[in-house]
Design an enzyme around this catalytic site. Structure first.
Site, mmCIF file in Angstrom:
data_model
loop_
_atom_site.group_PDB
_atom_site.id
_atom_site.type_symbol
_atom_site.label_atom_id
_atom_site.label_comp_id
_atom_site.label_asym_id
_atom_site.label_seq_id
_atom_site.Cartn_x
_atom_site.Cartn_y
_atom_site.Cartn_z
ATOM 1 N N HIS A 1 36.763 -46.151 32.197
ATOM 2 C CA HIS A 1 35.524 -46.105 31.585
ATOM 3 C C HIS A 1 35.690 -46.661 29.952
ATOM 4 O O HIS A 1 36.854 -46.580 29.612
ATOM 5 C CB HIS A 1 35.105 -44.519 31.550
ATOM 6 C CG HIS A 1 34.724 -43.930 32.747
ATOM 7 N ND1 HIS A 1 34.087 -42.844 32.815
ATOM 8 C CD2 HIS A 1 34.756 -44.385 34.032
ATOM 9 C CE1 HIS A 1 33.702 -42.588 34.212
ATOM 10 N NE2 HIS A 1 34.282 -43.440 34.735
ATOM 11 N N GLU B 1 35.048 -45.467 27.353
ATOM 12 C CA GLU B 1 35.534 -44.485 26.238
ATOM 13 C C GLU B 1 36.861 -44.480 26.407
ATOM 14 O O GLU B 1 37.639 -44.467 25.303
ATOM 15 C CB GLU B 1 34.870 -43.090 26.233
ATOM 16 C CG GLU B 1 33.488 -42.970 26.168
ATOM 17 C CD GLU B 1 32.595 -43.010 27.811
ATOM 18 O OE1 GLU B 1 33.066 -43.989 28.452
ATOM 19 O OE2 GLU B 1 31.757 -42.267 27.827
ATOM 20 N N CYS C 1 30.878 -38.637 30.267
ATOM 21 C CA CYS C 1 31.079 -37.944 31.459
ATOM 22 C C CYS C 1 32.266 -36.713 30.953
ATOM 23 O O CYS C 1 32.759 -36.617 29.912
ATOM 24 C CB CYS C 1 31.551 -38.741 32.563
ATOM 25 S SG CYS C 1 33.224 -39.517 32.391
ATOM 26 N N CYS D 1 35.491 -38.425 30.218
ATOM 27 C CA CYS D 1 35.614 -38.885 28.811
ATOM 28 C C CYS D 1 35.428 -37.887 27.773
ATOM 29 O O CYS D 1 36.011 -37.964 26.672
ATOM 30 C CB CYS D 1 34.653 -39.822 28.771
ATOM 31 S SG CYS D 1 34.760 -41.229 29.931
#
Length: 146
Positions: free
Chosen positions: A46, A48, A76, A79
């Protein structure tokens, strides 16, 4: 947020969900990333997470105290955990994620003080632009499948 949006647009050109992130130190961007889960076939890629990894390399420290993470979509749970562990002091995000957001949408993992000091949260920055990127991406994806 404009720089995070630029990263999200890059993700879309790679058929990745358009999420972008930047990490700044004293108003200077030290790290930038976008989703690469499909390209790398890795669920942890992801924006992040990739930005946190790069920022840690840039400052040669896993503790990202006093740094600001700016991301186009509400983080999420995965993260949010990484943000907490990295000790990022401020999280700025654009669009809410009603399905997986771990700040205010599905749960409040990132702001739960039981897991350590909560970062400052600033939400809704350029929300319409961030949401539109996602809406348009998924609309185009559904159209391809028809």
């Amino acid at each position: 947020m404009q720089e995070a949006i630029s990263e999200a647009k890059l993700a879309a050109t790679k058929n990745e969900i358009p999420v972008g992130a930047v990490i700044a130190n004293e108003n200077k961007i030290i790290s930038r990333a976008h989703n690469l889960t499909e390209l790398n076939q890795d669920a942890s890629c992801h924006a992040e997470i990739l930005a946190i990894r790069d920022a840690s390399r840039q400052i040669n420290n896993w503790r990202l105290n006093k740094l600001i993470l700016c991301v186009t979509l509400e983080p999420c749970a995965m993260c949010a955990g990484a943000i907490k562990l990295a000790r990022i002091s401020t999280v700025v995000y654009g669009a809410k994620d009603p399905r997986a957001g771990a700040i205010e949408s599905t749960n409040k993992l990132l702001v739960d003080d039981k897991l350590g000091k909560a970062p400052e949260i600033i939400s809704g920055i350029l929300q319409h632009q961030c949401s539109s990127l996602l809406t348009n991406f998924f609309r185009a994806l559904r159209a391809k499948k028809k």
